[in-house]
Structures are given as C-alpha cells and as structure tokens.
Write a protein that holds these residues in place. Structure first.
Motif, mmCIF file in Angstrom:
data_model
loop_
_atom_site.group_PDB
_atom_site.id
_atom_site.type_symbol
_atom_site.label_atom_id
_atom_site.label_comp_id
_atom_site.label_asym_id
_atom_site.label_seq_id
_atom_site.Cartn_x
_atom_site.Cartn_y
_atom_site.Cartn_z
ATOM 1 N N GLU A 165 0.823 -1.177 -0.057
ATOM 2 C CA GLU A 165 -0.054 0.009 0.081
ATOM 3 C C GLU A 165 0.733 1.158 0.073
ATOM 4 N N HIS A 166 1.973 1.432 0.792
ATOM 5 C CA HIS A 166 2.915 2.371 0.804
ATOM 6 C C HIS A 166 3.358 2.633 -0.424
ATOM 7 N N VAL A 167 3.996 1.566 -1.270
ATOM 8 C CA VAL A 167 4.758 1.456 -2.496
ATOM 9 C C VAL A 167 3.514 2.060 -3.493
ATOM 10 N N GLU A 168 2.434 1.687 -3.512
ATOM 11 C CA GLU A 168 1.324 1.926 -4.530
ATOM 12 C C GLU A 168 0.978 3.435 -4.332
ATOM 13 N N ARG A 169 0.988 4.103 -2.924
ATOM 14 C CA ARG A 169 0.721 5.431 -2.879
ATOM 15 C C ARG A 169 1.905 6.228 -3.504
ATOM 16 N N ALA A 170 3.140 5.772 -3.292
ATOM 17 C CA ALA A 170 4.136 6.418 -4.059
ATOM 18 C C ALA A 170 4.176 6.538 -5.442
ATOM 19 N N CYS A 171 3.701 5.213 -5.921
ATOM 20 C CA CYS A 171 3.500 5.297 -7.494
ATOM 21 C C CYS A 171 2.027 6.197 -7.874
ATOM 22 N N ALA A 172 1.274 6.503 -6.945
ATOM 23 C CA ALA A 172 0.319 7.266 -7.272
ATOM 24 C C ALA A 172 0.517 8.782 -7.416
ATOM 25 N N VAL A 173 1.762 9.163 -6.319
ATOM 26 C CA VAL A 173 2.198 10.483 -6.404
ATOM 27 C C VAL A 173 2.899 10.845 -7.626
ATOM 28 N N LEU A 174 3.727 9.925 -8.134
ATOM 29 C CA LEU A 174 4.581 10.203 -9.201
ATOM 30 C C LEU A 174 3.928 10.218 -10.659
ATOM 31 N N ASP A 175 2.566 9.145 -10.622
ATOM 32 C CA ASP A 175 2.012 9.013 -11.787
ATOM 33 C C ASP A 175 1.428 10.250 -12.278
ATOM 34 N N GLY A 176 1.491 10.340 -13.724
ATOM 35 C CA GLY A 176 0.985 11.522 -14.297
ATOM 36 C C GLY A 176 2.202 12.599 -14.577
ATOM 37 N N HIS A 177 3.176 12.391 -13.952
ATOM 38 C CA HIS A 177 4.319 13.488 -14.186
ATOM 39 C C HIS A 177 5.459 12.786 -15.173
ATOM 40 N N GLN A 178 4.943 11.829 -15.818
ATOM 41 C CA GLN A 178 6.008 11.384 -16.985
ATOM 42 C C GLN A 178 6.250 12.394 -17.796
ATOM 43 N N VAL A 179 7.668 12.408 -18.387
ATOM 44 C CA VAL A 179 8.327 13.386 -19.314
ATOM 45 C C VAL A 179 9.166 12.316 -20.450
ATOM 46 N N PRO A 180 9.407 12.935 -21.391
ATOM 47 C CA PRO A 180 10.280 11.984 -22.463
ATOM 48 C C PRO A 180 11.791 11.630 -21.934
ATOM 49 N N GLU A 181 12.271 10.598 -22.724
ATOM 50 C CA GLU A 181 13.522 10.384 -22.478
ATOM 51 C C GLU A 181 14.516 11.761 -22.598
ATOM 52 N N GLY A 182 15.537 11.713 -21.657
ATOM 53 C CA GLY A 182 16.320 13.056 -21.718
ATOM 54 C C GLY A 182 15.736 14.133 -21.054
#
Length: 204
Positions: free
Chosen positions: A52-69
């Motif tokens: 559950e802790h790991v899944e919450r961390a994933c939820a915090v970062l999800d949606g902020h993906q950017v391209p390689e580089g």
C-alpha cells in the motif's frame, strides 16, 4: 556527410547530463534501493501494508512522466548510479579521454548466492561503464556489439570497490573497450572487454 562524421547520431536522441539533482531525488532513489534490499531479505506478515505504501508512492508520481532525456533519473552525475534506482550505487570519480574511474559497492539486492554479487549484475555494471567511457571520450552514440567478462574472484556485497574502463583501440566505427574491477585491498575481481559500435545515420 560521412557515416563516421562526428555529428552523425543515427536516430539516437541528444541526451545530456542533468544540470543538477532535483530536490529529493537522491533521497527517493536511496529509499528505492533500500526497498529493493529489503524485498529480497525480508520474511514478514506485512507485505500488504508495505505494498500500500509503494502504491501510494506510485500514485504521487504517476501523471508526471516526461520524455527520455528530460527526466533526471539516470542523468545526474553527482548521484550514485546517476540517480537511477536499478543501477548499482557507484559514482564516477574521474573521467576524461584516457578513461573513467568509478567507486561504489553492491548490496543485498544484487546477491546471486552466498553473499556474492550475482554474475549477471557484473555485465550490467560493465555495460554502463563502457557507455560512460565512450561518451566521456566524446564519441558519437554507440551500441554494445559484444561484452565479455572474466570472473577472477567472487565479488562481495557491502564492500568498497573500484573500477576503471578505457578505450583500448579504435577501428573506424568500432570502439574496443577494456575495464577491470578491484576490491579495496587491490584484489582483482573481474575483467571485461567489449565492442561499442558507432551508430549509422539510419540506426536508432
């Protein structure tokens, strides 16, 4: 333009080191490495709670993906493993046309058996080192054509280690690289040699 001209990059994107480590990235990657260690050395009844802790961390970062580089992970020279949680925590201590020196260690997550580093982790490290060697020497983008490792002694975990890589020869688009890894007392742990081939204009 010649296929070996300095500006030829194939389809490889222009990726440069991050100018600085974003606030918190080093702490986050260190926590991720600790999590990987715990995941392979823990016998607990709390897996669901940990998930559950790991899944919450994933939820915090999800949606902020950017391209390689653009994402800093894997491009921060001052962080162990360039700030990439899957790379072992090594730092570049010296680099230039004559080669690259790195210091670091392997941890419990890298164990293959009997507290020795898994044999497959060593080529992963050397492939990273080879890439640093050719890029530091100012070579256009290359791909690994082959990588050969000679295991001389067991590589321990949680002990300071040193590695050095250099370009051993050049033949047109071919860059021959040699490297070695030693323990703190100077014991030779492994040696590697490989071939990095400069990309052609049409190659990704």
């Amino acid at each position: 333009m010649s296929e070996t001209a300095p500006g030829v990059r194939g389809g490889f994107p222009q990726i440069k080191p991050a100018e600085h480590a974003p606030a918190g990235l080093g702490r986050f990657v260190a926590a991720m490495r600790r999590l990987q260690d715990l995941a392979v050395c823990t016998d607990s009844s709390s897996w669901d709670a940990a998930a559950e802790h790991v899944e919450r961390a994933c939820a915090v970062l999800d949606g902020h993906q950017v391209p390689e580089g653009v994402a800093p992970g894997g491009r921060v020279l001052e962080l162990p493993g360039l700030g990439h949680p899957l790379l072992p925590p090594w730092l570049v201590t010296d680099s230039g046309p004559d080669g690259v020196n790195m210091d670091g260690y392997f941890s419990r997550a890298h164990v293959g058996g009997n507290n020795a580093v898994h044999g497959g982790m060593i080529p992963l490290f050397y492939d990273w080192l080879f890439g640093m060697v050719v890029s530091t020497a100012g070579c256009p983008p290359t791909r690994t054509a082959f990588l050969h490792v000679d295991y001389r002694n067991v590589t321990p975990i949680d002990e300071p280690l040193t590695a050095r890589g250099r370009i051993a020869g050049v033949d047109g688009r071919k860059f021959f690289v040699a490297a070695s890894m030693t323990a703190a007392d100077g014991t030779l742990l492994s040696e590697a040699n490989g071939l990095m081939v400069r990309l052609l204009p049409h190659q990704p």
